[in-house]
Design a protein around this motif. Sequence first.
Motif, PDB file in Angstrom:
ATOM      1  N   ILE A  84      38.948  -0.324  36.325  1.00  0.00           N
ATOM      2  CA  ILE A  84      39.167   0.144  34.512  1.00  0.00           C
ATOM      3  C   ILE A  84      40.862  -0.647  34.226  1.00  0.00           C
ATOM      4  N   THR A  85      41.164  -1.299  33.470  1.00  0.00           N
ATOM      5  CA  THR A  85      42.568  -1.892  33.352  1.00  0.00           C
ATOM      6  C   THR A  85      42.970  -1.879  31.680  1.00  0.00           C
ATOM      7  N   LEU A  86      44.472  -0.479  31.447  1.00  0.00           N
ATOM      8  CA  LEU A  86      44.722  -0.455  30.340  1.00  0.00           C
ATOM      9  C   LEU A  86      45.584  -0.826  30.544  1.00  0.00           C
ATOM     10  N   THR A  87      45.868  -2.025  29.572  1.00  0.00           N
ATOM     11  CA  THR A  87      46.711  -2.557  29.542  1.00  0.00           C
ATOM     12  C   THR A  87      48.159  -2.417  27.911  1.00  0.00           C
ATOM     13  N   VAL A  88      49.322  -2.143  28.256  1.00  0.00           N
ATOM     14  CA  VAL A  88      50.461  -1.639  28.022  1.00  0.00           C
ATOM     15  C   VAL A  88      51.266  -2.421  27.153  1.00  0.00           C
ATOM     16  N   ASP A  89      51.244  -3.467  25.855  1.00  0.00           N
ATOM     17  CA  ASP A  89      52.869  -4.447  25.718  1.00  0.00           C
ATOM     18  C   ASP A  89      53.772  -3.836  25.491  1.00  0.00           C
ATOM     19  N   LYS A  90      54.887  -5.060  25.273  1.00  0.00           N
ATOM     20  CA  LYS A  90      55.492  -3.821  24.344  1.00  0.00           C
ATOM     21  C   LYS A  90      55.475  -3.917  23.037  1.00  0.00           C
ATOM     22  N   ASN A  91      54.556  -4.485  21.907  1.00  0.00           N
ATOM     23  CA  ASN A  91      54.313  -3.905  20.458  1.00  0.00           C
ATOM     24  C   ASN A  91      53.930  -2.358  20.559  1.00  0.00           C
ATOM     25  N   LYS A  92      53.622  -1.479  21.843  1.00  0.00           N
ATOM     26  CA  LYS A  92      53.103  -0.877  22.027  1.00  0.00           C
ATOM     27  C   LYS A  92      51.122  -0.928  21.415  1.00  0.00           C
ATOM     28  N   ARG A  93      51.151  -2.022  21.311  1.00  0.00           N
ATOM     29  CA  ARG A  93      49.475  -1.706  21.650  1.00  0.00           C
ATOM     30  C   ARG A  93      48.750  -1.827  23.041  1.00  0.00           C
ATOM     31  N   VAL A  94      47.868  -1.273  22.770  1.00  0.00           N
ATOM     32  CA  VAL A  94      47.015  -0.932  24.376  1.00  0.00           C
ATOM     33  C   VAL A  94      45.523  -2.031  24.086  1.00  0.00           C
ATOM     34  N   PHE A  95      45.498  -2.416  25.443  1.00  0.00           N
ATOM     35  CA  PHE A  95      44.156  -3.403  25.398  1.00  0.00           C
ATOM     36  C   PHE A  95      42.936  -2.160  26.673  1.00  0.00           C
ATOM     37  N   PHE A  96      42.281  -2.098  26.652  1.00  0.00           N
ATOM     38  CA  PHE A  96      40.899  -2.286  27.616  1.00  0.00           C
ATOM     39  C   PHE A  96      40.256  -2.961  28.009  1.00  0.00           C
ATOM     40  N   GLY A  97      40.008  -2.901  29.674  1.00  0.00           N
ATOM     41  CA  GLY A  97      39.247  -3.887  30.369  1.00  0.00           C
ATOM     42  C   GLY A  97      38.676  -3.170  31.714  1.00  0.00           C
ATOM     43  N   VAL A  98      37.719  -3.888  31.737  1.00  0.00           N
ATOM     44  CA  VAL A  98      37.323  -3.485  32.540  1.00  0.00           C
ATOM     45  C   VAL A  98      36.421  -5.055  33.634  1.00  0.00           C
ATOM     46  N   ASP A  99      36.283  -5.106  35.454  1.00  0.00           N
ATOM     47  CA  ASP A  99      35.954  -5.901  35.856  1.00  0.00           C
ATOM     48  C   ASP A  99      34.492  -6.187  36.024  1.00  0.00           C
TER      49      ASP A  99
END
Length: 209
Positions: A60-75
């Motif tokens: 499970i990958t939780l991605t945080v970008d420079k705009n304070k947004r969180v994205f969710f992904g799982v393979d």
Amino acid sequence: MPKVKPHRTSPSLDMTPMVDLAFLLVTFFMLTTKFAPEESVVVDTPSSISELKLPENNVITLTVDKNKRVFFGVDAKQTKIQALQKVGAKYGVNFTAQQAKEFGDLPNFGLPVSQLGSYLNMSKEDRKQVNAKQPGVPIDSLNNQLIDWVLESRRANQAIFKKPTYIAIKGDGDADVPTVQQVIKLLQEKDINRFNLITDMENAPVASR
């Protein structure tokens, strides 16, 4: 009487089999290679000298970008589809079989559950146009959808593959530190204390002699 010297011919090498083999290999790689799908957000991860490699599956990958947004992904595709059904049911959102199929192909997303349906109905080209506008998965205390995705994906992965799920946080080098800390806090509140931080590999410093 002088000896008669036999006429010598230059050796020749037939390259046809080698050329055929090269074309066969090229054709094989073209047919079997799978290109990684384009992610909804691109981040520039910081570098480190850690040599620990992230597992290739059940992540499970939780991605945080420079705009304070969180994205969710799982393979795993099956895990994603089952988690979609569970999270959708919790928030009263139903998804069609076609929407579930499209969701299974997404590498990650940054939308509330209520907006996923319309996003999945778009063509791939249209999705690229709105990816930069995704607000991120809600992580506030009154609408904490991120932890629902994490928990349901872990349950689905365990039920389907009978294996534990690894969690990785992928933060941009310029990501908002409090946002990353909040994501970690949300995990720890659910007794999820083991996770990885994704970084770029950096050469280790050479000790002077």
